[in-house]
Design an enzyme around this catalytic site. Structure first.
Site, short mmCIF file in Angstrom:
data_model
loop_
_atom_site.label_atom_id
_atom_site.label_comp_id
_atom_site.label_asym_id
_atom_site.label_seq_id
_atom_site.Cartn_x
_atom_site.Cartn_y
_atom_site.Cartn_z
N GLU A 1 0.83 -1.32 0.15
CA GLU A 1 0.21 -0.01 -0.54
C GLU A 1 0.76 1.32 0.09
OE1 GLU A 1 -2.42 -0.42 3.46
OE2 GLU A 1 -2.84 -1.91 3.13
N ASP B 1 1.36 10.61 3.34
CA ASP B 1 2.33 11.61 4.37
C ASP B 1 0.95 12.87 4.59
OD1 ASP B 1 4.11 12.16 6.06
OD2 ASP B 1 4.97 13.19 3.95
N CYS C 1 34.47 36.04 -18.35
CA CYS C 1 33.92 34.61 -18.77
C CYS C 1 34.24 33.15 -18.43
CB CYS C 1 33.80 34.33 -20.40
SG CYS C 1 32.30 33.19 -20.94
N LYS D 1 2.08 4.51 1.71
CA LYS D 1 1.91 5.26 3.18
C LYS D 1 1.25 6.35 2.97
CE LYS D 1 4.64 5.11 6.87
NZ LYS D 1 4.43 6.55 7.18
N LYS E 1 10.96 2.90 3.02
CA LYS E 1 10.39 4.26 2.81
C LYS E 1 11.68 5.07 1.55
CE LYS E 1 9.45 6.77 5.88
NZ LYS E 1 8.80 7.39 7.06
N CYS F 1 35.81 32.18 -22.36
CA CYS F 1 35.75 33.29 -23.17
C CYS F 1 36.81 34.01 -22.50
CB CYS F 1 35.14 32.93 -24.59
SG CYS F 1 34.14 34.28 -24.00
N CYS G 1 28.16 36.94 -20.48
CA CYS G 1 29.02 36.88 -21.14
C CYS G 1 28.97 38.12 -22.43
CB CYS G 1 30.05 35.73 -21.65
SG CYS G 1 30.68 35.23 -23.20
N CYS H 1 31.88 33.27 -28.01
CA CYS H 1 31.96 32.05 -26.57
C CYS H 1 31.42 30.92 -26.44
CB CYS H 1 31.45 33.34 -25.21
SG CYS H 1 31.39 32.08 -24.38
N TYR I 1 -6.80 2.08 6.07
CA TYR I 1 -5.99 0.88 5.59
C TYR I 1 -5.57 -0.60 6.62
CZ TYR I 1 -3.19 3.47 8.40
OH TYR I 1 -2.58 4.55 9.64
S1 IVH Z 1 -0.70 -0.23 8.33
C1 IVH Z 1 -0.23 -1.76 12.87
N1 IVH Z 1 -1.14 1.07 6.13
O1 IVH Z 1 2.04 5.44 8.56
C2 IVH Z 1 0.80 -0.83 11.38
N2 IVH Z 1 -0.06 3.02 7.84
O2 IVH Z 1 4.27 4.45 11.92
C3 IVH Z 1 0.12 0.45 11.28
N3 IVH Z 1 0.41 5.36 7.57
O3 IVH Z 1 0.96 7.34 10.98
C4 IVH Z 1 0.61 1.43 10.26
N4 IVH Z 1 -0.47 4.63 5.26
O4 IVH Z 1 -1.21 6.09 9.72
C5 IVH Z 1 -0.75 1.42 7.54
N5 IVH Z 1 -1.33 2.21 3.69
C6 IVH Z 1 -0.52 2.58 5.49
C7 IVH Z 1 -0.60 3.05 5.60
C8 IVH Z 1 0.39 3.73 7.36
C9 IVH Z 1 0.29 6.19 6.70
C10 IVH Z 1 1.05 5.68 8.26
C11 IVH Z 1 0.15 5.92 9.77
C12 IVH Z 1 1.52 5.87 11.13
C13 IVH Z 1 2.44 5.21 10.28
C14 IVH Z 1 2.78 4.04 10.58
#
Ligand code: IVH
Length: 684
Positions: free
Chosen positions: A121, A125, A420, A123, A326, A423, A438, A443, A237
């Protein structure tokens, strides 16, 4: 009494509940299934109807009406929110080896040699959130806090349109669980973030540093009306407490069920056979990441099988069945080892930082532009400084800021060159310009830049004539200017070390092929100041031939919409310089370039469509796709077949194809037929 008031109470009640049901349903199509069936405008229309009808009958407003998402009173302070099941965090893998190591650990504990099924999935932010539903109704929401206790942000979460107040129960499906806690991430899309910051600056408020801060700041508002005004979104998620008929055997099945309940799930989640597939998903994202509509900082890899998850269990703060792989960040710390100078094709001298090489968002960065003298002074960048380097999109890396706390006193202040570096000619800074130039038109750095530009893809498109090859040709005196390219012969190239017969042949063929060229490309390739591809198109279309452009006065040039005084002056100046006219005469005369004029020259509007890249998908009812394409082309748009980050608009008719999905993934604006027709007819 008017007809409208004749609606009896029963009609009003049923219309109200119909509208509420429709709005909830379309919310699910849009947010949870990522598959809207109506346009934004149609949705807004439904919403407006509901608002109007409730205004006429305030006594019939229910607490769960979608219009009530904004109507909460401010809270004094946030109360504590206890998580029945602790909200764990994730262990990080900082590189692919660590992800492979994670997989090895998983297989060891499960005592298997077989490939593990994972769900990969994005992650997100943003910030973690838990929503609790009892018998399908939202009863509360809390932030993560320390994992056991967070803050109660129930009222604020109720303002988020993507977070359903009621779970949908589907006919034939299992009954809604007595209690269900779902976990997800609240975030703000990049475009919304930019708009929000623009709004804030225009009101004199401090902008948010990034979308994550904006999302967190918006959710933690004492006044829910403020939260309601922020474009918050959520993807779910995972599941916490579940009291009901336990039917799931895999994590993926849980995500599928979420969608049926109306809970938004990121559509990019992917089922992977073995860690290898999860890693290649991650690697694709390194490339795609910057084109996603929201920010992500990695990929979460989760063991799919729930009984395997239970076997693996948890450590104190994180599960053993998941890992966050990451990305390397977009902003990274490094050192300025030196500051050198680059001389461009127009003679502009750009200071460039030579960096201790670092990986920024998956790409090794060794140099960063410092723009100009003023910019360096503003950021006070010195040789030897520790700096943060930033890179995003196709943008050239730049130094974001100096970490002044790391100064030792040995740093060397910057000084602009007075001669320059290519040149030795004098360098000047014109009063109205930010940069230095220049003054020598001969040049070698400028000539080299001009040739590389002439050969580039949007210009004459000569393959095999990049920076390095051109430098060699100039250094070895094989060419001295653009026209020399058309005098190259096999025997000039054959004796060049490292230049094989095949590559020589390819180069000569490519040069030969470039002799047939459309007017706009040729104009662009000349490298006239301010004449990019867009202006070149305008010129070609409105003047129709090179001769007409050459003989046009500044005033005549300026009559073309989209061409202002500065651009017109630059064009006229270019063609009044004998060196330039000599080059153009040579190219189009003895060297045999054959320039094709546009079919029908007509002035282009500088309206909504001009310069936009448009893709059509699905069929339109009012006209054929060809007619639609012709209509927007006539207004200056470019119609292309496939959707990319460069696409400005996608027009989606009935039964649109995968282009629509791609547009959504890339965050490209989508128009439905109504909006399209309005814009084509309005902008004439
Ligand atoms: S699973 C037990 N899935 O990442 C597992 N976390 O430290 C719990 N986050 O702030 C997390 N996208 O909110 C999971 N697809 C995803 C995520 C996700 C973002 C964030 C989560 C937490 C940090 C995990």
């Amino acid at each position: 009494m008017t007809d409208r008031l004749m609606l009896d109470d029963e009609d009003v009640l049923s219309r109200l509940s119909e509208l509420r049901r429709l709005i909830d349903y379309h919310n699910q199509r849009y947010y949870a299934l990522d598959d809207p069936q109506i346009s934004d405008a149609q949705y807004d229309n439904l919403f407006r109807q509901l608002v109007d009808l409730e205004k006429e009958h305030p006594e019939l407003i229910t607490a769960d009406s979608p219009t009530q998402r904004v109507g909460f009173a401010p809270v004094e302070k946030f109360l504590a929110f206890h998580h029945d099941t602790p909200l764990l965090s994730l262990e990080n893998a900082m590189n692919i080896e660590e992800a492979v190591e994670f997989d090895r650990r998983v297989r060891k504990i499960l005592s298997t040699q077989a490939q593990i099924d994972y769900v990969a999935e994005l992650k997100m932010d943003g910030l973690a959130i838990e929503l609790v539903y009892e018998n399908g109704s939202l009863v509360g929401a809390g932030t993560r806090g320390d994992g056991f206790t967070g803050e109660d942000v129930s009222t604020n979460v109720r303002t988020i349109r993507a977070a359903p107040w009621r779970l949908l129960s589907n006919p034939g499906a299992n009954p809604l669980p007595a209690k269900l806690a779902v976990r997800g991430e609240v975030f703000i899309e990049k475009r919304d973030f930019e708009k929000l910051n623009e709004q804030r600056s225009s009101r004199g408020e401090a902008p948010f540093a990034n979308p994550r801060n904006a999302a967190a700041g918006s959710l933690r508002q004492i006044d829910p009306a403020v939260t309601a005004s922020r474009p918050l979104r959520v993807f779910f998620y995972g599941m916490g407490t579940f009291e009901g008929q336990e039917v799931f055997t895999t994590h993926y099945a849980i995500l599928e069920q979420f969608k049926l309940w109306g809970l938004p799930v990121n559509p990019q989640s992917r089922l992977c056979k073995g860690i290898g597939e999860a890693i290649s998903f991650f690697e694709q994202l390194v490339e795609r990441r910057e084109y996603l509509p929201y920010e992500i900082d990695g990929v979460v890899i989760k063991v799919n099988d729930l009984s395997a998850q239970r076997l693996l269990g948890e450590k104190s703060r994180s599960p053993r069945w998941a890992i966050a792989l990451k990305f390397s960040p977009y902003q990274v710390q490094t050192h300025v080892e030196d500051i050198r100078f680059n001389v461009g094709r127009t003679g502009i001298i750009t200071p460039v930082a030579i960096l201790n090489p670092v990986l920024v968002g998956g790409v090794t960065v060794k140099r960063a532009t410092l723009h100009n003298e003023d910019e360096i002074a503003r950021k006070d960048i010195r040789i030897g400084d520790a700096v943060l380097v930033h890179r995003a999109g196709d943008v050239i890396p730049e130094v974001a800021e100096v970490i002044t706390s790391k100064r030792t006193g040995k740093e060397i202040a910057f000084r602009m060159v007075s001669l320059c570096p290519a040149c030795g000619a004098t360098v000047v800074r014109l009063a109205e310009e930010a940069f230095h130039r220049c003054v020598n038109r001969n040049c070698p750095a400028q000539i080299k830049g001009a040739i590389v530009h002439f050969a580039s893809r949007d210009a004459m498109d000569i393959t095999g004539l990049g920076d390095k090859t051109v430098s060699r040709f100039i250094d070895q005196n094989i060419i001295r200017n653009v026209s020399d390219l058309y005098r190259l012969r096999m025997d000039n190239l054959e004796n060049l070390a490292g230049f094989g017969k095949k590559s020589a042949q390819n180069l000569l063929e490519s040069i030969e092929a470039s002799k047939h060229v459309v007017l706009s490309r040729f104009l662009y390739s000349l490298g006239i100041s301010h004449v990019g591809t867009f202006v070149a198109d305008l010129l070609a279309n409105s003047f129709g031939s090179l001769q007409n452009i050459r003989s046009a006065s500044i005033e005549e040039l300026q009559k073309t919409r989209g061409i202002g005084e500065k651009v017109a002056t630059a064009i006229a100046a270019y063609f009044s310089n004998p060196e330039n006219t000599h080059l153009v005469d040579e190219l189009t005369g003895e060297l045999g370039l054959n320039i094709q004029n546009p079919q029908s020259a007509q002035p282009l509007a500088s309206g909504f469509w001009s310069g936009k890249t448009v893709v059509f998908t699905g069929s339109l009812s009012a006209m054929s796709r060809q007619e639609a394409a012709r209509a927007v082309s006539a207004k200056g748009a470019r119609v292309t077949e496939s959707v990319s980050a460069k696409t400005d608009l996608v027009v989606a008719g009935v039964a649109p194809g995968s282009k629509l999905d791609k547009a959504r993934t890339l965050g490209v604006k989508v128009l439905d037929e109504d909006q399209f027709v309005t814009l084509v007819t309005a902008d004439s």
